[in-house]
Design an enzyme around this catalytic site. Sequence first.
Site, PDB file in Angstrom:
ATOM      1  CG  MET A   1      62.958  36.923  47.451  1.00  0.00           C
ATOM      2  SD  MET A   1      63.101  37.326  45.736  1.00  0.00           S
ATOM      3  CE  MET A   1      61.471  36.923  45.235  1.00  0.00           C
ATOM      4  CG  HIS A 108      68.378  42.829  49.010  1.00  0.00           C
ATOM      5  ND1 HIS A 108      68.130  41.564  49.502  1.00  0.00           N
ATOM      6  CD2 HIS A 108      67.161  43.395  48.824  1.00  0.00           C
ATOM      7  CE1 HIS A 108      66.823  41.382  49.605  1.00  0.00           C
ATOM      8  NE2 HIS A 108      66.209  42.474  49.210  1.00  0.00           N
ATOM      9  CG  ASP A 164      65.312  45.613  46.506  1.00  0.00           C
ATOM     10  OD1 ASP A 164      66.486  45.930  46.279  1.00  0.00           O
ATOM     11  OD2 ASP A 164      64.958  44.429  46.643  1.00  0.00           O
ATOM     12  CD  GLU A 165      62.452  43.063  49.729  1.00  0.00           C
ATOM     13  OE1 GLU A 165      61.307  42.613  49.631  1.00  0.00           O
ATOM     14  OE2 GLU A 165      63.464  42.343  49.631  1.00  0.00           O
ATOM     15  CB  VAL A 166      66.552  50.098  52.748  1.00  0.00           C
ATOM     16  CG1 VAL A 166      67.837  50.488  53.506  1.00  0.00           C
ATOM     17  CG2 VAL A 166      66.753  50.296  51.250  1.00  0.00           C
TER      18      VAL A 166
END
Length: 489
Positions: A1, A108, A164-166
Amino acid sequence: MRSARRARTAGAERERPEASSAMRQHLVHLDLKGAPPRAAYLAEVLPLLRAMGATGLLLEYEDAFPYPGPLEALRAPHAYSRAELRELLGRAAALGLEVVPLVQSFGHMEFALKHEEFAHLREVKMFPNALNPHKEEARALVRAMIDRVMELHRGLRWFHIGCDEVYYLGEGEESKQWLQQQGNTPEKLCLFHIKAVASYMASSYPTVTPIMWDDMLRGISEETLAESGVPQLVQPMIWDYAADLDVESKVLLIEKYRRCGFSKVWFASAFKGATGVNQSLTLIGHHLKNHLQWLKVASSIPADVLQGIALTGWQRYDHFSVLCELFPVAIPSLAVCLQALENGGYSEKVKENVEKLLGMSNLELDTFMSTSTGTFPGSNILSLVTQVSFYLKSSVDELLERNRYVTGWFSPYHRKRKIIHPIIMHHFQPDAVSLLSKWNAVVQDLQAAMEQVFHECTVEEWMEENVHPSLQKLQQVVDDLDEAIKAQN
């Protein structure tokens, strides 16, 4: 997040940055992985979103989409039905609200990879967050999710593929072996998977442009980005939810993306869900500042570069975290942010517009307290959540931890042994009973209000997190008091 720093209050930033006509698209993000509102409530709230200045919706479905057949495990018990979504999408179209679906396709991915039948597709065996980019079956899962969502949406111009945010990319066994080969890097691995997903979109849905979150791209060199072919396939959505967002660094980042070959960019701000993982009330001042900073960025770049902005409203920081502010609680913040974008800044006139739209007589930006809670759909939830958040814990703690009769004559030691001095009892029993009765009534009203908007699982979760810890303590003291009195008699 995508976390953001907590706000300073919004006193000093009410200048009017130059309005940017380039910010044509104002997408309101609905994060449906937590507290997805009932379809009937969303239908009721759509006209208000349009009136506040929204031009479209960014629908992050996650497990709230009615995936059929082999993907059925992905759908939560409270997922929308196909009929509900068709009706909702029809209502949005009738109001002129453009819909952009969001399906996570790399990071995510907990909603899929937590399930036993998909666990073998994880990048790291222990962690359900990221997809293994080496497995054809992982790409097949992504294609199947995209296809199912596309079937239900007609006439789309954009489709958000997440990415995002891997976290932990490159740390799986197959990745480690791949990275040992000459010239292979984690950046190239990341771009390889993004390109595979975006290429599938281009070949299967040539009129739909993929959007992706930009954070995995920021640190990649211009040369590597340009050579990957990704800039010709996707539009990056640059996200930053901070109140003190650095305008200059954003302008430089946009220039870098342009040089790499990206034709357009999107911005992503936040109207809620970015100031604390378990935040229950929305600090409007923080989010207004964030939007005013984005307006400055918009006025510092060529008008033809910017496609639009998504106002994110995170409901969970990730699939497993607690709920942050409920959607109805954040509607005043959303109204302020949309109207600031619409008017190129914030002023007394904008404040009056918002108050009129929401039926509020006095909008408070700098604290959580507004004397009027409004007439918008779900405004009663805002009113009751405000009461609970401000006063429930503090009033119970005041009685149990700071009342000398309780701490001195009805401590855990006394309660365990059912010892009570009959005289002392009269000093706090009426207060305890009265407080319990008052909060039971408030909570009953809140539960009824929430049940109109949310499914039972959401109500249960919110109550367990925000109400039960204090209310059960109070109930226990009252019960112990009754037991002690009975023992005395």
